[in-house]
Design an enzyme around this catalytic site. Structure first.
Site, PDB file in Angstrom:
ATOM      1  N   LEU A  25       0.820  -1.207   0.000  1.00  0.00           N
ATOM      2  CA  LEU A  25       0.000   0.000   0.000  1.00  0.00           C
ATOM      3  C   LEU A  25       0.859   1.264   0.000  1.00  0.00           C
ATOM      4  O   LEU A  25       0.579   2.221  -0.727  1.00  0.00           O
ATOM      5  CB  LEU A  25      -0.924  -0.016   1.219  1.00  0.00           C
ATOM      6  N   VAL A  72      10.491   3.886  11.876  1.00  0.00           N
ATOM      7  CA  VAL A  72       9.446   4.519  12.685  1.00  0.00           C
ATOM      8  C   VAL A  72       9.569   4.168  14.172  1.00  0.00           C
ATOM      9  O   VAL A  72       9.067   4.899  15.028  1.00  0.00           O
ATOM     10  CB  VAL A  72       8.044   4.140  12.135  1.00  0.00           C
ATOM     11  N   TYR A 234      -3.474  -4.379  18.037  1.00  0.00           N
ATOM     12  CA  TYR A 234      -3.694  -3.636  16.789  1.00  0.00           C
ATOM     13  C   TYR A 234      -4.932  -2.751  16.908  1.00  0.00           C
ATOM     14  O   TYR A 234      -4.901  -1.564  16.549  1.00  0.00           O
ATOM     15  CB  TYR A 234      -3.850  -4.622  15.630  1.00  0.00           C
TER      16      TYR A 234
END
Length: 314
Positions: A25, A72, A234
């Site tokens: 993505l 990140v 999540y």
């Protein structure tokens, strides 16, 4: 041109950073933004894979794509990225927070995934995958570290550059799993939904509380998403992302340099993250994040979108 810039990068040219841009993505988001005339900084943890992905896009004729290494999960990495953007461009117009992890491992035993899901609908496939997950305390902690803390630190490091843009926007790639309907605790849901009272500090506290409750076996009693239902970390990380999106949007809505901050569920997309399952191609999945990134000035802020439609946080 923002302070600290030492080149003549044209002020009217838009600059975007996409995290986790080397595949799936994220790569498609980079591709579509570049195809729309945006200068794209594709970031990835792996130097080799990230540089290779950027080179592949340039070979398609998208010359305005460059790579910068970025992890990140490492706060110092965000500072390095910010310094690069500052000196190269002097501003940042678009940040797409795409990097993230599921926070589980899959255990199919001796089953073959493709045979097991053959003939199943997308929802049935997802349900089957959820029944074959393993989620440890270490998984949960890592999930929060990357999806919530990592994305937040990225935003904070790049915020001054986004504020140097006449129309800065932050797009966080999120999930319907972040909707508060997955929380059983009414008090917790109410607190996370009341963004007029929430603070960044309180969201941080809740992130730490979740990890502690996971380790202590207190998820259900506190009202977090249940571990037995799969993807507890999540779901929580995405709900915290949503809360932070709304707090940030509120904070910057009335500033002299308005910043638009939104999150978006791209759909159930066929990527490595979903083990190639899903009902949408990456091209279809990227449509929502890209539409938000390129929307006309003065649009929505503090909103959760499912693809291109506004949706409920609850």
């Amino acid at each position: 041109m923002g302070p600290g810039s030492n080149n003549s990068f044209p002020a009217e040219k838009r600059v975007a950073v996409v995290t986790g841009g080397n595949k799936g993505l994220g790569l498609e988001i980079c591709k579509q933004l570049a195809a729309n005339g945006v200068t794209v900084v594709l970031t990835a943890r792996s130097e080799e894979r990230g540089a290779g992905a950027a080179a592949a896009l340039r070979q398609l004729g998208l010359s305005e794509v460059l790579f910068h290494q970025f992890d990140v999960s490492e706060p110092s990495s965000a500072a390095g990225l910010a310094d690069f953007i500052k000196h190269k461009f002097g501003k940042l117009d678009i940040l797409v927070n795409n990097a993230g992890i599921l926070g589980v491992t899959f255990d199919f035993g001796n089953l073959d995934l493709n045979k097991a899901i053959e003939g199943k609908s997308a929802n049935e496939t997802l349900e089957w995958l959820m029944q074959h997950t393993v989620e440890t305390a270490e998984n949960a902690e890592e999930c929060l570290k990357i999806n919530y803390h990592g994305n937040k630190k990225t935003i904070q490091a790049l915020l001054p550059l986004l504020q140097s843009s006449p129309d800065g926007r932050i797009v966080t790639v999120s999930s319907v799993f972040g909707q508060l309907s997955f929380f059983s605790g009414e008090k917790l849901k109410e607190e996370l939904n009341d963004f007029s009272k929430l603070s960044e500090e309180r969201i941080d506290e809740l992130a730490e509380l979740f990890v502690r409750d996971f380790k202590d076996g207190e998820l259900e009693s506190r009202g977090w998403p249940a571990r037995a239902d799969a993807f507890a970390a999540y779901k929580t990380s995405k709900a915290l992302q949503h809360a932070y999106t709304r707090v940030l949007a509120r904070k910057h809505a009335s500033s002299s340099s308005p910043l638009r901050v939104n999150c978006v569920h791209p759909g159930y997309v066929k990527t490595d993250m979903t083990l190639g399952t899903g009902e949408l191609t990456v091209e279809e999945g990227a449509a929502g994040p890209v539409a938000l990134a390129l929307s006309p000035p003065g649009g929505a802020t503090g909103v959760f979108f499912i693809q291109t439609e506004p949706a409920s946080f609850v």
